[in-house]
Design a protein around this motif. Structure first.
Motif, mmCIF file in Angstrom:
data_model
loop_
_atom_site.group_PDB
_atom_site.id
_atom_site.type_symbol
_atom_site.label_atom_id
_atom_site.label_comp_id
_atom_site.label_asym_id
_atom_site.label_seq_id
_atom_site.Cartn_x
_atom_site.Cartn_y
_atom_site.Cartn_z
ATOM 1 N N PRO A 46 0.728 -1.277 -0.065
ATOM 2 C CA PRO A 46 -0.181 -0.078 -0.138
ATOM 3 C C PRO A 46 0.838 1.373 0.085
ATOM 4 C CG PRO A 46 -0.205 -1.033 2.173
ATOM 5 C CD PRO A 46 0.676 -2.021 1.288
ATOM 6 N N PHE A 47 2.315 1.017 0.352
ATOM 7 C CA PHE A 47 2.914 2.335 0.205
ATOM 8 C C PHE A 47 3.560 2.527 -1.185
ATOM 9 C CE2 PHE A 47 2.607 3.497 4.618
ATOM 10 C CZ PHE A 47 2.505 2.391 5.309
ATOM 11 N N MET A 49 5.932 0.658 -2.879
ATOM 12 C CA MET A 49 7.278 0.678 -2.727
ATOM 13 C C MET A 49 7.880 -0.937 -3.038
ATOM 14 S SD MET A 49 8.218 3.000 0.315
ATOM 15 C CE MET A 49 9.945 2.933 0.456
ATOM 16 N N LEU A 60 3.841 -10.444 1.074
ATOM 17 C CA LEU A 60 4.654 -9.656 2.060
ATOM 18 C C LEU A 60 5.243 -8.212 1.302
ATOM 19 C CD1 LEU A 60 6.184 -11.974 4.209
ATOM 20 C CD2 LEU A 60 4.390 -10.676 4.852
ATOM 21 N N PHE A 61 5.429 -7.353 2.214
ATOM 22 C CA PHE A 61 6.432 -6.325 1.816
ATOM 23 C C PHE A 61 7.211 -5.782 2.744
ATOM 24 C CE2 PHE A 61 4.094 -2.695 3.981
ATOM 25 C CZ PHE A 61 2.705 -3.004 3.952
ATOM 26 N N ALA B 103 4.619 -13.208 10.429
ATOM 27 C CA ALA B 103 5.121 -12.650 9.218
ATOM 28 C C ALA B 103 4.592 -11.138 9.176
ATOM 29 C CB ALA B 103 4.911 -13.509 7.874
ATOM 30 N N MET B 104 3.258 -11.137 9.567
ATOM 31 C CA MET B 104 2.411 -10.004 9.250
ATOM 32 C C MET B 104 2.933 -8.829 10.543
ATOM 33 S SD MET B 104 0.478 -10.159 7.017
ATOM 34 C CE MET B 104 -0.510 -8.596 7.027
ATOM 35 N N GLN B 107 6.367 -7.553 9.460
ATOM 36 C CA GLN B 107 5.926 -6.522 8.176
ATOM 37 C C GLN B 107 5.558 -5.247 8.897
ATOM 38 O OE1 GLN B 107 3.626 -7.491 4.201
ATOM 39 N NE2 GLN B 107 1.999 -6.319 5.552
ATOM 40 N N TRP B 108 4.614 -5.130 9.554
ATOM 41 C CA TRP B 108 4.150 -4.027 10.423
ATOM 42 C C TRP B 108 4.954 -3.250 11.253
ATOM 43 C CZ3 TRP B 108 0.645 -1.069 7.666
ATOM 44 C CH2 TRP B 108 0.138 -1.591 6.799
ATOM 45 N N ASN B 115 8.519 3.735 8.009
ATOM 46 C CA ASN B 115 7.390 4.842 7.279
ATOM 47 C C ASN B 115 6.970 5.632 8.370
ATOM 48 O OD1 ASN B 115 7.321 2.191 5.559
ATOM 49 N ND2 ASN B 115 6.712 3.612 4.357
ATOM 50 N N VAL B 155 -2.937 5.385 4.588
ATOM 51 C CA VAL B 155 -2.749 3.911 4.474
ATOM 52 C C VAL B 155 -3.211 2.974 5.782
ATOM 53 C CG1 VAL B 155 -0.951 2.110 4.131
ATOM 54 C CG2 VAL B 155 -0.571 4.128 2.809
ATOM 55 N N VAL B 159 -6.009 -0.046 6.030
ATOM 56 C CA VAL B 159 -5.596 -1.344 6.784
ATOM 57 C C VAL B 159 -6.734 -1.683 7.879
ATOM 58 C CG1 VAL B 159 -3.730 -2.716 8.006
ATOM 59 C CG2 VAL B 159 -3.205 -1.434 5.953
#
Lengths: 218, 232
Positions: A46-47, A49, A60-61, B103-104, B107-108, B115, B155, B159
């Motif tokens: 969503p960013f 990149m 995944l990102f 994994a999530m 990621q966050w 960010n 964003v 989410v």
């Protein structure tokens, strides 16, 4: 389903993910999408990149999150990358954070100053000072252990490999000295850059034939 | 300040409770019910973080550092990962309950570091902390920082319309990591408005900032201080 990585291979973040996949004896397909498109943002990152990652189980990102996931998913294949003890894993995570918060900024500033034409000594000098002070710390760490987290090669070493590769590709005498004047740092960079998985990655013509200084293909 | 109940021997935490990064670790220790002894490292008056004894522990001269028996680790997000992993079976499951959850969370937590943090940190510095360190805050830099933060929150709004927390329907390291800076921006810089105008973000902030562990930490770190209701 083959692993899919979205991004351009000459990005050091994409390279770090690709290297992780190769170290785990897996293969990947490299794909490009318009990163700013609604399709990419809603399906992958969503960013807007790179890199993004997709396999049959997940999308995944964030490169370091992808690296951790791949290292865990394929834990018993290829090179172990998460450290052999909980302490090594903690130190691996520590040096992943150091990379993000202490190294990337002065390294990128130095690199940007180096590729200026005409050269800008006013920008290069402070960037180099900062980079040198950080590299002193790396050299001290690597005088005490073979790899960043300890005796084991881990994701912490993986993440640094492409960044030093790019710095070396655009280097001049002054920046060469940053590395060669620090024997432990130098030996470590030579070690991590001689690994078969890394050599396989940089044989990719998109990297091999890329002139990092000019920002174009040779 | 040690917690009342702990299922393991205490760890040693070098830092100060009002520091963002030290708070991040304290919150994790509270959620995992791990006791700690705080070693105060005065970063304002006596500049302990620049002294040789501290630099031996943390060569970049930055708090916090965690010592657990005979090993020490620095970088707050590495420390909280270590605590969450080591005490997986106890307290709040800050990594979730599956590999997919983990994994999530990773990621966050990276999103927060790469960010959110760079967008919010300059605003908090220029609006609140600069004078503490004898410097003048720059409102133009703060404004640009807030604009960047709003794009990140856009964003997040998307989410959080799909799940209660960032990594899924469970409170995790990722949500936890946002608490310290956001608390400063909303309660000290009075910029709750940018969270309030995004309904899912507002709800998420209310949920995480009213956790008893966070309320407890605030009462210890800022004794006697009044906190507005979350989101105002």
């Amino acid at each position: 389903m083959t692993i899919k990585i979205y991004g351009y291979i000459r990005s050091p973040y994409v390279m770090a993910v690709g290297l992780t996949v190769y170290e785990k004896d897996q293969d990947f397909e490299l794909l490009m999408m318009d990163m700013k498109s609604p399709e990419y943002r809603s399906n992958f990152n969503p960013f807007g990149m790179v890199p993004s990652y997709q396999d049959e189980d997940t999308t995944l990102f964030e490169s370091k999150a992808i690296m951790r996931y791949v290292a865990t998913k394929f834990a018993d294949q290829g090179t172990p990358l998460l450290g052999s003890t909980i302490v090594e894993q903690a130190l691996c995570n520590q040096w992943l954070e150091v990379h993000s918060h202490n190294l990337v900024s002065p390294l990128v500033e130095t690199a940007m100053a180096l590729i200026q034409n005409p050269p800008q000594p006013d920008v290069l000098k402070p960037a180099l000072e900062k980079l040198n002070s950080v590299l002193d710390i790396y050299d001290a760490r690597l005088s005490a252990s073979k790899y960043l987290a300890g005796d084991s090669y881990t994701l912490a070493d993986v993440t640094h490999t492409p960044f030093f590769h790019i710095l070396n590709a655009i280097t001049v005498d002054e920046t060469q000295k940053c590395i060669t004047s620090r024997p432990h740092l130098h030996a470590w960079i030579q070690d991590i850059s001689s690994r078969p998985a890394w050599k396989k990655l940089i044989a990719n013509p998109e990297i091999k034939d890329y002139n990092f200084r000019q920002g174009v293909k040779k | 300040m040690a917690t009342a109940s702990s299922h393991v021997p205490k760890v040693k935490l070098y830092g100060v409770p009002y520091s963002v990064c030290t708070s991040r670790v304290i919150m994790c220790l509270l959620e995992k019910q791990v006791g700690y002894d705080l070693q105060v490292v005065d970063i304002v008056k006596t500049q302990d973080h620049k002294k040789p004894e501290f630099l031996k522990l943390q060569p970049f001269g930055i708090i916090p550092v965690l010592q657990d028996k005979d090993f020490s680790v620095f970088e707050s997000r590495a420390i909280i990962r270590y605590i969450a992993r080591k005490h997986e079976g106890h307290g709040t499951p800050l990594y979730g309950t599956s590999e997919k959850d983990k994994a999530m969370v990773d990621q966050w937590l990276e999103v927060e570091a790469q960010n959110y943090n760079p967008a919010i940190a300059p605003a908090v510095w220029h609006l609140i902390h600069a004078p503490l360190f004898g410097q003048q805050g720059d409102p133009t830099v703060a404004k640009a920082s807030i604009e960047k933060l709003e794009k990140v929150l856009d964003v997040y709004e998307g989410v959080l319309s799909q799940s209660k927390y960032l990594a899924g329907d469970f409170f995790s390291l990722a949500d936890l990591s946002h608490l310290p800076f956001t608390q400063y921006l909303i309660n000290d810089a009075k910029r709750g408005d940018i969270f309030d105008k995004r309904p899912h973000v507002k709800e998420w902030w209310k949920s995480i900032s009213t956790r008893p562990t966070w309320i407890k930490h605030l009462s210890v770190a800022f004794p006697g201080k009044n906190f507005d209701s979350p989101g105002s």
